[in-house]
Design an enzyme around this catalytic site. Structure first.
Site, PDB file in Angstrom:
ATOM      1  N   ASP A  64      28.213  15.495  -9.767  1.00 52.71           N
ATOM      2  CA  ASP A  64      27.650  14.335 -10.468  1.00 52.71           C
ATOM      3  C   ASP A  64      28.607  13.997 -11.598  1.00 52.71           C
ATOM      4  O   ASP A  64      29.547  14.743 -11.890  1.00 52.71           O
ATOM      5  CB  ASP A  64      26.252  14.658 -10.994  1.00 52.71           C
ATOM      6  N   SER A  65      28.335  12.894 -12.273  1.00 57.96           N
ATOM      7  CA  SER A  65      29.179  12.499 -13.404  1.00 57.96           C
ATOM      8  C   SER A  65      28.835  13.249 -14.679  1.00 57.96           C
ATOM      9  O   SER A  65      29.613  13.238 -15.632  1.00 57.96           O
ATOM     10  CB  SER A  65      29.042  10.989 -13.661  1.00 57.96           C
ATOM     11  N   TYR A  96      29.065   7.026 -14.674  1.00 59.48           N
ATOM     12  CA  TYR A  96      29.484   6.267 -13.500  1.00 59.48           C
ATOM     13  C   TYR A  96      28.763   4.925 -13.406  1.00 59.48           C
ATOM     14  O   TYR A  96      29.284   3.981 -12.822  1.00 59.48           O
ATOM     15  CB  TYR A  96      29.163   7.060 -12.226  1.00 59.48           C
ATOM     16  N   GLY A  97      27.560   4.853 -13.941  1.00 57.37           N
ATOM     17  CA  GLY A  97      26.694   3.689 -13.744  1.00 57.37           C
ATOM     18  C   GLY A  97      27.329   2.339 -13.992  1.00 57.37           C
ATOM     19  O   GLY A  97      27.202   1.429 -13.170  1.00 57.37           O
ATOM     20  N   CYS A 127      24.401  12.173  -7.236  1.00 59.17           N
ATOM     21  CA  CYS A 127      24.476  11.022  -8.133  1.00 59.17           C
ATOM     22  C   CYS A 127      24.171   9.790  -7.303  1.00 59.17           C
ATOM     23  O   CYS A 127      24.809   9.557  -6.265  1.00 59.17           O
ATOM     24  CB  CYS A 127      25.873  10.922  -8.744  1.00 59.17           C
ATOM     25  N   ASN A 128      23.186   9.016  -7.719  1.00 60.35           N
ATOM     26  CA  ASN A 128      22.814   7.822  -6.965  1.00 60.35           C
ATOM     27  C   ASN A 128      23.941   6.793  -6.948  1.00 60.35           C
ATOM     28  O   ASN A 128      24.206   6.161  -5.918  1.00 60.35           O
ATOM     29  CB  ASN A 128      21.547   7.202  -7.556  1.00 60.35           C
ATOM     30  N   THR A 129      24.605   6.622  -8.087  1.00 60.14           N
ATOM     31  CA  THR A 129      25.694   5.645  -8.159  1.00 60.14           C
ATOM     32  C   THR A 129      26.829   6.033  -7.221  1.00 60.14           C
ATOM     33  O   THR A 129      27.370   5.191  -6.490  1.00 60.14           O
ATOM     34  CB  THR A 129      26.223   5.543  -9.602  1.00 60.14           C
ATOM     35  N   GLU A 206      21.450  12.574 -21.470  1.00 57.94           N
ATOM     36  CA  GLU A 206      22.743  13.217 -21.696  1.00 57.94           C
ATOM     37  C   GLU A 206      22.865  13.736 -23.129  1.00 57.94           C
ATOM     38  O   GLU A 206      23.548  14.720 -23.387  1.00 57.94           O
ATOM     39  CB  GLU A 206      23.870  12.226 -21.399  1.00 57.94           C
ATOM     40  N   CYS A 238      17.981   7.992 -10.424  1.00 52.33           N
ATOM     41  CA  CYS A 238      19.160   8.573 -11.063  1.00 52.33           C
ATOM     42  C   CYS A 238      18.823  10.038 -11.279  1.00 52.33           C
ATOM     43  O   CYS A 238      17.699  10.360 -11.689  1.00 52.33           O
ATOM     44  CB  CYS A 238      19.467   7.891 -12.394  1.00 52.33           C
ATOM     45  N   THR A 239      19.779  10.917 -11.000  1.00 49.33           N
ATOM     46  CA  THR A 239      19.458  12.343 -11.082  1.00 49.33           C
ATOM     47  C   THR A 239      19.245  12.820 -12.512  1.00 49.33           C
ATOM     48  O   THR A 239      18.823  13.961 -12.730  1.00 49.33           O
ATOM     49  CB  THR A 239      20.554  13.178 -10.403  1.00 49.33           C
ATOM     50  N   HIS A 240      19.511  11.979 -13.497  1.00 50.85           N
ATOM     51  CA  HIS A 240      19.151  12.311 -14.877  1.00 50.85           C
ATOM     52  C   HIS A 240      17.637  12.170 -15.114  1.00 50.85           C
ATOM     53  O   HIS A 240      17.072  12.847 -15.966  1.00 50.85           O
ATOM     54  CB  HIS A 240      19.871  11.386 -15.864  1.00 50.85           C
TER      55      HIS A 240
END
Length: 336
Positions: A64-65, A96-97, A127-129, A206, A238-240
């Site tokens: 992921d980012s 990344y978004g 990561c969805n993006t 984050e 979003c994985t966040h």
């Protein structure tokens, strides 16, 4: 980072939608192709009619980012406690978004190459993006099995909705890709889909503020349109965002069924490994978990400790090959 790091012993796995499927054009036809590096560990189980059981002790790669993909990593460790893992957080290029999809694809491809060199048996684009930007093309380029996070979430959302109204919160890049809309409509054209980009939520997580007043205020504002619409399912696209579950439930208690792409993706990983007989089995060695990042930040350790309930060992900082990236060294940011 060696064996022993991961989930605390005795921790119960959270319930996971068992029927989540990974779709996408051509995924069934491609199936699971073995990676070139086939250094498998083999164990013998004589309890089943004297036949040998093959176990693959190579690690699962996850990337992921930033810290968001750690939610997927945790779900995989909960569901597959015998599996070793290597996690790559591309903190150098977070987030990344707001980036152009071509740029995100280049980052993703280089991380996949890095993980291939580490002899992983399967890679999760957590990561969805990055899933929207890179998954389909990556499956044509690389021979390692790849799992994204969009199709599992879409499947779970369609199964969960009673009203036929699904909300999706995501980054701007994921929203612009329309991948969730296409995935949900492919499964059920009659389901209504409302999407909203919520980039501030990524920053909140984050920065370690997922359970703060700041998070609740942002969620009250960002989720109000879904409440007004009457959506009964909210996809955390979003994985966040799974880290925001307590805040969502505090602001809008009982308003939505929350679909967590981390849990549904872990279920897909389990089924793909079972189908290809690539599961690590007892006797194939103690699982080893590694964390690798392209830049070290204090927040990465803090969020990791919150997620796993124990201190996170020092991470390994890596440098990816930038020769294949865009000629312009200035990150391409989509203008608001």
């Amino acid at each position: 980072m060696g064996a022993g790091w991961g989930l605390p012993r005795g921790r119960a796995a959270r319930p996971t939608p068992a029927q989540a499927q990974e779709g996408g054009a051509g995924s069934a036809a491609r199936g699971l192709r073995p990676a070139r590096a086939l250094s498998q560990a083999i164990s013998t189980d004589r309890a089943r009619g004297g036949r040998a059981a093959v176990g693959d002790s190579r690690p699962i790669g996850v990337f992921d980012s930033g810290v968001g993909g750690l939610t997927v990593l945790r779900a995989i460790q909960e569901r597959l406690p015998l599996e070793s893992t290597i996690y790559v957080g591309d903190l150098q290029h977070f987030p990344y978004g707001p980036r152009y999809q071509e740029e995100v694809k280049q980052f993703a491809f280089e991380i996949i190459r890095h993980l291939q060199r580490a002899q992983v048996k399967l890679i999760v684009i957590a990561c969805n993006t990055a899933t929207a930007a890179a998954l389909n093309q990556a499956r044509e380029v690389f021979d390692v099995p790849l799992v994204g996070v969009i199709s599992p979430g879409a499947q779970a959302a369609v199964q969960a909705t009673g009203k036929g109204l699904v909300g999706v919160i995501s980054t701007e890049g994921t929203r612009l890709s329309q991948e969730y809309l296409h995935a949900i409509k492919e499964l059920d054209p009659m389901v209504g889909v409302y999407q909203k980009a919520c980039p501030e939520l990524v920053q909140i997580v984050e920065e370690g503020d997922a359970e703060s007043r700041r998070a609740e205020e942002a969620l009250r504002r960002d989720l109000a349109p879904f409440v007004d619409l009457g959506a009964d399912v909210l996809v955390l696209g979003c994985t966040h965002y799974p880290l925001l579950r307590p805040a969502i439930q505090a602001v809008y208690p009982g308003a939505f069924v929350l679909v967590d792409s981390a849990e549904t993706t872990a279920a897909v990983v389990e089924r793909r490994l079972d189908h290809a007989r690539m599961r690590a089995l007892p006797g194939t060695g103690k699982p080893v978990h590694e964390l690798r990042v392209t830049a070290v930040t204090r927040r990465f350790h803090e969020v990791g400790e919150i997620l796993f309930g124990q201190p996170v060992p020092p991470v390994k900082e890596i440098r990816l090959d930038e020769s294949s990236w865009a000629r312009d060294p200035t990150p391409g940011i989509i203008a608001p």
